[in-house]
Design an enzyme around this catalytic site. Sequence first.
Site, PDB file in Angstrom:
ATOM      1  N   GLY A  86       0.812  -1.201   0.000  1.00 32.34           N
ATOM      2  CA  GLY A  86       0.000   0.000   0.000  1.00 32.34           C
ATOM      3  C   GLY A  86       0.847   1.252   0.000  1.00 32.34           C
ATOM      4  O   GLY A  86       2.031   1.232   0.324  1.00 32.34           O
TER       5      GLY A  86
ATOM      6  N   GLY B 226       0.358   5.683   0.873  1.00 35.85           N
ATOM      7  CA  GLY B 226      -0.519   6.702   1.407  1.00 35.85           C
ATOM      8  C   GLY B 226       0.238   7.975   1.661  1.00 35.85           C
ATOM      9  O   GLY B 226       1.397   8.130   1.265  1.00 35.85           O
ATOM     10  N   GLY B 227      -0.449   8.925   2.348  1.00 35.28           N
ATOM     11  CA  GLY B 227       0.175  10.206   2.635  1.00 35.28           C
ATOM     12  C   GLY B 227       1.396  10.072   3.517  1.00 35.28           C
ATOM     13  O   GLY B 227       2.303  10.911   3.469  1.00 35.28           O
ATOM     14  N   PHE B 228       1.465   9.040   4.327  1.00 33.85           N
ATOM     15  CA  PHE B 228       2.612   8.841   5.214  1.00 33.85           C
ATOM     16  C   PHE B 228       3.808   8.312   4.446  1.00 33.85           C
ATOM     17  O   PHE B 228       4.947   8.692   4.697  1.00 33.85           O
ATOM     18  CB  PHE B 228       2.217   7.851   6.320  1.00 33.85           C
ATOM     19  CG  PHE B 228       3.280   7.648   7.367  1.00 33.85           C
ATOM     20  CD1 PHE B 228       4.327   6.760   7.163  1.00 33.85           C
ATOM     21  CD2 PHE B 228       3.234   8.334   8.561  1.00 33.85           C
ATOM     22  CE1 PHE B 228       5.296   6.556   8.131  1.00 33.85           C
ATOM     23  CE2 PHE B 228       4.201   8.137   9.543  1.00 33.85           C
ATOM     24  CZ  PHE B 228       5.235   7.247   9.324  1.00 33.85           C
ATOM     25  N   GLY B 229       3.582   7.424   3.540  1.00 31.64           N
ATOM     26  CA  GLY B 229       4.679   6.809   2.811  1.00 31.64           C
ATOM     27  C   GLY B 229       4.236   5.484   2.220  1.00 31.64           C
ATOM     28  O   GLY B 229       3.102   5.323   1.779  1.00 31.64           O
TER      29      GLY B 229
ATOM     30  N   VAL C   7       3.743   1.242   2.499  1.00 26.72           N
ATOM     31  CA  VAL C   7       3.454   0.177   3.460  1.00 26.72           C
ATOM     32  C   VAL C   7       3.978  -1.140   2.890  1.00 26.72           C
ATOM     33  O   VAL C   7       3.656  -1.508   1.749  1.00 26.72           O
ATOM     34  CB  VAL C   7       1.943   0.069   3.752  1.00 26.72           C
ATOM     35  CG1 VAL C   7       1.697  -0.985   4.833  1.00 26.72           C
ATOM     36  CG2 VAL C   7       1.379   1.416   4.182  1.00 26.72           C
TER      37      VAL C   7
ATOM     38  N   LYS D 278       4.712   0.554   7.948  1.00 26.97           N
ATOM     39  CA  LYS D 278       4.438   1.820   7.263  1.00 26.97           C
ATOM     40  C   LYS D 278       5.663   2.707   7.417  1.00 26.97           C
ATOM     41  O   LYS D 278       6.039   3.081   8.528  1.00 26.97           O
ATOM     42  CB  LYS D 278       3.190   2.470   7.860  1.00 26.97           C
ATOM     43  CG  LYS D 278       2.717   3.683   7.098  1.00 26.97           C
ATOM     44  CD  LYS D 278       1.270   4.048   7.425  1.00 26.97           C
ATOM     45  CE  LYS D 278       1.083   4.532   8.841  1.00 26.97           C
ATOM     46  NZ  LYS D 278      -0.248   5.115   9.063  1.00 26.97           N
TER      47      LYS D 278
ATOM     48  N   ASP E 142     -10.047  11.264  10.718  1.00 28.90           N
ATOM     49  CA  ASP E 142      -9.895  10.781   9.336  1.00 28.90           C
ATOM     50  C   ASP E 142     -10.576   9.429   9.162  1.00 28.90           C
ATOM     51  O   ASP E 142     -10.009   8.490   8.620  1.00 28.90           O
ATOM     52  CB  ASP E 142      -8.419  10.695   8.964  1.00 28.90           C
ATOM     53  CG  ASP E 142      -8.210  10.662   7.444  1.00 28.90           C
ATOM     54  OD1 ASP E 142      -9.144  11.039   6.710  1.00 28.90           O
ATOM     55  OD2 ASP E 142      -7.113  10.277   7.001  1.00 28.90           O
TER      56      ASP E 142
END
Length: 936
Positions: free
Chosen positions: A613, A615-618, A620, A634, A730
Amino acid sequence: MAISFTTKLTWIFALLLILVMTIQVRAQPPPGFINIDCGWKNNSGYVDQALILPYSSDGDYVEGGMNHEMLPEFMAGATNEQQKTLRSFPDGSRNCYTLPSNISKKYLLRATFTYGNYDRLNKTLDGSLFLFGLHIGVNFWEAVNLSNWDPSSTVLKEVITIAPSNFVSICLINFGSGTPFISSLELRPLQDTMYPFVNASVSVSYFQRYRFGNITDIKDYITRYPMDPYDRFWQSWSLTYGKSYSYPWISLNTSNKVESLPGTDVFNVPSAIFQQASTLDTNYSSIQFAVAQGPNLLGNNQKLLPIFHFAEINESNPNRRFDIYAGELLFPGFSPSLFQMDSKYMNGQFLQNSFTYFSLNKTATSSLPPLINAFEVYSLVGMENFTTDSDDVKCIKEVKKYYNLARINWNGDPCSPTEYSWEGLTCDHSKSNQNPNPRIVTVNLSTRGLRGGLAISFMNMTSLENLDLSHNNLTGAIPDYQLESLTVLNLSNNKIDGPIPDYILRRVQAGLLDLRLEGNPVCSNNRDTYCSENNNKKRNTTPTVLIAVIVPAVLISLLVGMCILWKLYWKGNSGDNEDYAMYEEETPLHIDIRRFTYAELKVITNNFQSIIGKGGFGIVYHGKLESGDEVAVKVLMETSIDESTDFLPEVQTLSKVHHKNLVTMQGYCQNKKCLALVYDFMPRGNLQQILRGGDIYSLDWEQRLHIALDAAQGLEYLHESCTPSIVHRDVKTANILLDKNLVGIISDFGLSRAFNDAHTHISTVAAGTLGYLDPEYHATFQLTVKTDVYSFGIVLLEIITGQPPVFNDPHTVHLPNWVRQKIAKGSIHDVADKRLLDQYDASSLESVIDLAMNCVENAAIDRPSMTEVISRLKVWLPALSSDKQSASGTPRRKYSMDSEIPKQFQMMISGVSNEGTSFQSGYTSGLTEISMFSGR
C-alpha cells in the site's frame, strides 16, 4: 378446672414453639443457596413467606449503584418482596455482582428485573428503546429489553453455567439505551452430572420450561423450591393458557412413585412432575410443538437445545411408542417405561435456528398416542472469552483493597472482555497451551493519589512487565520485587526512602530493569542514573541550541546533504547498503512498545520487497516477525522526526489505546533516516478496496453491518473510554482494515487529537479527506467527537450503496445528496448496492439509511453519539456471527436482544382418523388448536 386450663396453655405454647422452630429450620437455605434482594436497605434481611428462604441485601456483592423502590401504585400488585426494590447503575459501562462459588462447580443463576417506574420517567412505555445487556462472567449472556413493557411485570433471566474460579459474576452492561437495573439475584448449586452439555466453554440460558397435566390450583402456576430442590421454575401449561383439557386432550396422573434408573437421571426432575402427563384421545396420533421467539424479540438466531421428559403412567395399557422429529428424525420408536423417568435430548447438539417444529408421532405398532410430562428449552451461551489468570485477579484485587481504589472503575474481570478491561491495565491475551487466560503485563496507577507503602501483592504477578506508580504519595522502602518479568519500575516523584533491594539493583546494572526513582527522598544522596531526571529539559532545549548553531552553516549542511545523497545513490547502484545504525535516534519515545532498528525492519520486510500500500505517510510493506506473525510496516523515508507531523501523534495514540476494533501497533522505528510504524497485518485489506473491488469479493448485508458495528465500537472507545477523549479526524473506508475473518479494525491515527472532558471542543486547522469532512468543523475549525460521527455516517452510506463519497452521476455529487435524491424519486431499494442482489431485509435497510442520514446532519448537535449508533446497529444486527472472529482469533458469539415479550412456545396437535387420513385441520378430526406459550 385451673389445672386443665394450665395444661391446655402449656400444650399451646409447646405447639407454638414447635411451629416457630419448624419455620426457622425451613428458613435455613440448602447449602450453597444465595438469595439477594437487590436494593434492599435493611442489613438484617428477611424470610420470604412463600419459599421460607432468607433473602439478604446486595451490599456485600456489588460496588456502586443506587437503591430504589417501585412506585407505591405498583406495590400492591407485587407478588414478592424482591419485586419492590431494585438497584440501578447510572454510572459506568459495566457493573458487576460477585457471588462466592466453588471453582468448576455447576450453578443455576437467576436474575429478575421489575421496573415499577421507580425513576418516574415511564421509560418502559414512552416509546423509546429501553435495553441493556447481561454478561455471565466475561461472556455475553443475553440482553434485557423492557421496551413497551408493563412496568409492573417481571423479566426473568436464568443461566446454567460453570464457575471459572472461586466466584461467579453477573454484569450489567450499559448499551446507552436506558439505565441498567436489577431486582433480585439467586444462585443455586447443581449436581456435577446434571445438564451434561454444560461445560467450561458452553453455558445455556433458560428459554422455556413447562410441566403438563391438569393443574388447577393457581398456587401451582409456578412449581419451584421446595418441590424442586434446585429451585427451577416449572410453568404449568394448563394454567398458563387456561386449558381445561377439553377433547381431545386427556390428562393423566398417578399416585405411584416415578423413579429413575441409577446413573441415567442427568436432570433430576422432581418425581411429582412425572406423576402427571398430557396425552390425546386414541383417535389422534401426533403432538406437535413449535418453539419460536416472540414478535417483540430483537434477534432471530439463537441456537436451541430441547429436552423432553417422559414417564408412562397409564398402568392399564402401556403399549405406547412414538417417533420424535425436529424436521428430521431425532429419536425413533421411543417407548416410555412404566413409572420410570426418561429424558430425551441431543447432547451438545444445538438446533441452528430458533423456530423449530417438534413432532411426537405415534408409530404403526403403537396402540396409544404420544404423551409428554415436561419440556425444557435452552439457548446456547458461548463462553469464548477467558477470565483473567486467577492469581493475577487475586493480586490486583488485593492492590485495589490496599489502596482503597473503589473510585476507579475497576469492576468485574480485570482483562476480559477487552472492551471492558480495567483502566490503567494492559493485558496479554495471547493464548498458550499452558495458560489460555489473559495475564496482566502493565499496571499504571500514576497520579492516583496513592498513599502508604508499596503493595507487596505486585510481587506475585509473575507476568508483570511494567509497573508505574509515579506521582503519588507512597512512602517507605521498596519491597524486594523479585520478578523476572519486570522490565520497567517507575516510582518517580513519591516519598520513598530506604535502601534499594540487591535483586533490583542487580537487574538494573544488568540492563534488565528500567528503574525510575527521581523525585524521592531515597535519591537525596544518590546520583545514579535511576535517580537523575530523564534529561527532558536538556532534550527540550537541544533543538533550539542546535538550530542556533546550524543556521550560520545552512549552505554547508546542504552541500553535505547533497554529497550524502550522491554517495547513497552510488552505493545503492553498487549493491552496497549504507549503515543506517549510525542514524538511530538516541532519544527514545517514552512509550511501552517495542522499538525496532532500521536493520531489524530490513530483515522483517525482506529488504522492503513486498509493497502492499501507499498513502500520505509513505509506503506500506508486508513483513514477518521472528515469531512468524505477519505485520504491515508503514515507512516514511529520508525525513526527521521534527518534520513529520503525523508520526508522533500516531505513535502516542496507538501506544495508549487497546481495543479489539482498533489496529494494534507492534512497535516503531525512530531513525533520522527512517520513521516507521509496525502494525498487525490485515490480510483482507481495507473496506474501500472490497466495496469498490468489482466482483472479486462482495460483502453480503450481514457482513456489511458487522463491519459497521466494528468500526462504531472502535470509535466509541476513542470517544468514551479514553482519557482524554480522542477524535480520529480521518474516519473513512480506506482506514477501516479487515482481518481474515472480516472484523473491522480502525487504523491511521496520524490526524487524531485528544481533548479533556472539560472542553466541548478544541480549535484546529481543518484536516481529513474530501467527502468525509464535517461541514460544521470545516467552517468553524471546532473539533468535537461529532466530527467522527459525520465521517462514520459517510462510511455507513458507502456500506449501503457501494458508492464513493464523491462521484459523477453525471455531474459531481456528494453521496448524502445522491441518497436523498434517489429516495425522493423512488424507493429505498434504489440506493442499495446492486451487488447485494436484493438479499437484505427492507426494514433493516431503511433503518440503517435513517441512521446514516442522522449521522450526516449539518449541525453536530443533531447527530447521535457513537454509543447511540451502536445501540441502533445492535437492534438491527443483534447477533454477532459465530463464524466471524475477532482480531485475536477468538470466535464471535451470537447473542440476542431478548425482549422478554415473550418467547413463544406453540403447541398443537394433529392426528389421523381411524380411516387413516393424514394431517387435517379443524376441531373434529385434526388440528385442534394453537396455544401461544408466552414465557416469563
